[in-house]
Design a protein around this motif. Structure first.
Motif, PDB file in Angstrom:
ATOM      1  N   GLY A  64     -63.028  -0.528 -87.147  1.00 45.45           N
ATOM      2  CA  GLY A  64     -61.771  -0.649 -88.141  1.00 45.45           C
ATOM      3  C   GLY A  64     -60.288  -1.080 -87.597  1.00 45.45           C
ATOM      4  N   MET A  65     -59.658  -1.104 -88.267  1.00 46.95           N
ATOM      5  CA  MET A  65     -58.327  -1.638 -87.920  1.00 46.95           C
ATOM      6  C   MET A  65     -57.225  -0.353 -88.021  1.00 46.95           C
ATOM      7  N   PRO A  66     -56.325  -0.189 -87.007  1.00 48.85           N
ATOM      8  CA  PRO A  66     -55.771   1.091 -86.946  1.00 48.85           C
ATOM      9  C   PRO A  66     -54.479   1.421 -88.018  1.00 48.85           C
ATOM     10  N   GLN A  67     -54.675   2.653 -88.543  1.00 42.36           N
ATOM     11  CA  GLN A  67     -53.694   2.992 -89.304  1.00 42.36           C
ATOM     12  C   GLN A  67     -52.187   3.168 -88.881  1.00 42.36           C
ATOM     13  N   ILE A  68     -51.212   2.931 -89.545  1.00 48.43           N
ATOM     14  CA  ILE A  68     -49.906   3.354 -89.099  1.00 48.43           C
ATOM     15  C   ILE A  68     -49.429   4.315 -90.060  1.00 48.43           C
ATOM     16  N   LYS A 228     -54.661  -6.772 -87.951  1.00 47.39           N
ATOM     17  CA  LYS A 228     -55.385  -7.631 -86.895  1.00 47.39           C
ATOM     18  C   LYS A 228     -56.726  -7.318 -86.873  1.00 47.39           C
ATOM     19  N   CYS A 229     -57.660  -8.283 -87.619  1.00 44.92           N
ATOM     20  CA  CYS A 229     -59.091  -8.127 -87.389  1.00 44.92           C
ATOM     21  C   CYS A 229     -59.792  -7.982 -86.156  1.00 44.92           C
ATOM     22  N   THR A 230     -60.516  -6.906 -85.790  1.00 45.77           N
ATOM     23  CA  THR A 230     -60.922  -6.327 -84.544  1.00 45.77           C
ATOM     24  C   THR A 230     -61.973  -7.545 -83.969  1.00 45.77           C
ATOM     25  N   HIS A 231     -62.271  -8.364 -84.688  1.00 48.28           N
ATOM     26  CA  HIS A 231     -63.405  -9.262 -84.056  1.00 48.28           C
ATOM     27  C   HIS A 231     -62.815 -10.364 -83.432  1.00 48.28           C
ATOM     28  N   PHE A 232     -61.981 -11.527 -84.006  1.00 48.27           N
ATOM     29  CA  PHE A 232     -61.270 -12.458 -83.222  1.00 48.27           C
ATOM     30  C   PHE A 232     -60.059 -12.615 -83.746  1.00 48.27           C
ATOM     31  N   CYS A 256     -62.032 -15.413 -92.040  1.00 48.78           N
ATOM     32  CA  CYS A 256     -62.375 -16.434 -90.596  1.00 48.78           C
ATOM     33  C   CYS A 256     -64.030 -16.241 -90.566  1.00 48.78           C
ATOM     34  N   HIS A 257     -64.411 -14.931 -90.429  1.00 48.27           N
ATOM     35  CA  HIS A 257     -65.952 -14.650 -90.049  1.00 48.27           C
ATOM     36  C   HIS A 257     -66.428 -13.661 -91.017  1.00 48.27           C
ATOM     37  N   GLN A 258     -65.982 -13.292 -92.027  1.00 51.29           N
ATOM     38  CA  GLN A 258     -66.450 -12.459 -93.082  1.00 51.29           C
ATOM     39  C   GLN A 258     -66.650 -10.870 -92.577  1.00 51.29           C
ATOM     40  N   SER A 259     -65.775 -10.619 -91.884  1.00 48.97           N
ATOM     41  CA  SER A 259     -65.681  -9.076 -91.605  1.00 48.97           C
ATOM     42  C   SER A 259     -64.983  -8.487 -92.943  1.00 48.97           C
ATOM     43  N   VAL A 260     -65.543  -7.197 -93.249  1.00 46.20           N
ATOM     44  CA  VAL A 260     -64.998  -6.492 -94.427  1.00 46.20           C
ATOM     45  C   VAL A 260     -64.705  -4.854 -93.850  1.00 46.20           C
ATOM     46  N   TYR A 261     -63.392  -4.624 -94.727  1.00 49.10           N
ATOM     47  CA  TYR A 261     -63.223  -3.307 -94.226  1.00 49.10           C
ATOM     48  C   TYR A 261     -62.796  -2.827 -95.643  1.00 49.10           C
ATOM     49  N   ASP A 262     -63.074  -1.313 -95.405  1.00 48.15           N
ATOM     50  CA  ASP A 262     -62.850  -0.512 -96.805  1.00 48.15           C
ATOM     51  C   ASP A 262     -61.592   0.403 -96.497  1.00 48.15           C
TER      52      ASP A 262
END
Length: 278
Positions: A64-68, A228-232, A256-262
């Motif tokens: 996942g992407m880090p919370q602030i 920032k997507c953790t993929h690319f 970009c590459h179809q990553s999905v986050y909840d």
């Protein structure tokens, strides 16, 4: 897209704990290996890090992407909290770090190392002593039409502009789940921009009542993360056009590459943070 976990697994809670360092480290093993090899050079900070993040639920992103953590000032402007700067000794060398242990009694150590990936570790704004007022700023090309109408470039995000969050939907998916905004953080007078996403939602308000971390890191239903997507390292968006064909219309979708986050599932994730260049 189906849930990664069965309905009866108990995994689809708003906040989930670490399954175990070894298990999580094995998720997206190729990415972890690449990060490990990239962090062998000298630098400040970095290493094995546990961060609170919005959960990756589909696509190639390894985590996942880090919370602030956020706060709202007396005038209603939104800002991200920056950890306390202190000096520690690491591998025999004294370095500056930004870190807050047991953040507001949540039991979570909040550190700038959460954001040390995708090259962000080299950005001026991620350096512990970078001077910033930490407000969330709307950019010249905001992600939503409502932002273009409400703000000019460089304006600070304000709570009043989210007053319709219980009904808003961006014409994508279900309305009323929460209202989003894009922006930047700790990037004024810097060459590189740290992109962020903010969402205000009743779901966040409800979850914060019973969870120490969310109670400490959110306010009045507002939550934010490093976008920032953790993929690319692309920049995803909540409730974005084109996400419906991947069943991601109510999620954060990376085109970009179809990553999905909840955005309403906050998990503790283990990864190797890159050291800041010296």
């Amino acid at each position: 897209m189906s849930d990664k976990y069965p309905d009866d697994s108990g995994r689809r809670r708003f906040v989930k704990g670490v399954v175990g360092g070894a298990t999580l480290a094995g998720v997206g093993a190729t990415g972890a290996t690449a990060i490990n090899s990239a962090t062998s050079s000298s630098g400040a900070g970095g290493g094995s890090t546990q961060a609170m993040a919005i959960e990756n639920i589909a696509g190639p992103a390894p985590r996942g992407m880090p919370q602030i953590p956020i706060e709202i000032d007396d005038e209603g402007y939104l800002k991200g909290i920056w950890p306390e700067v202190k000096t520690i000794e690491q591998n025999g060398v004294k370095i500056k770090v930004a870190e807050l242990e047991d953040y507001k009694g949540s039991g979570v150590t909040y550190t700038s190392e959460w954001f040390q990936y995708c090259g962000v570790e080299s950005y001026a704004g991620i350096q512990p002593e970078y001077e910033s007022d930490n407000y969330f700023i709307s950019g010249s090309n905001p992600g939503y039409t409502w932002q273009s109408e409400a703000y000019s470039e460089g304006d600070r995000l304000h709570v009043d502009d989210f007053s319709d969050y219980k009904d808003w939907g961006n014409g994508v998916g279900k309305s009323g789940l929460g209202k989003g905004a894009t922006g930047r953080w700790r990037s004024e007078d810097a060459e590189d921009t740290i992109p962020i996403q903010v969402v205000r939602s009743e779901k966040i308000e409800e979850a914060a009542k019973d969870d120490p971390w969310l109670k400490a890191s959110t306010q009045d239903g507002f939550m934010a993360w490093l976008n920032k997507c953790t993929h690319f390292c692309c920049v995803p968006k909540y409730k974005t056009d084109g996400s419906a064909k991947f069943n991601a219309e109510d999620d954060v979708y990376c085109q970009c590459h179809q990553s999905v986050y909840d955005p309403f599932s906050i998990v503790q994730t283990l990864f190797v943070a890159r050291p800041r260049p010296q």
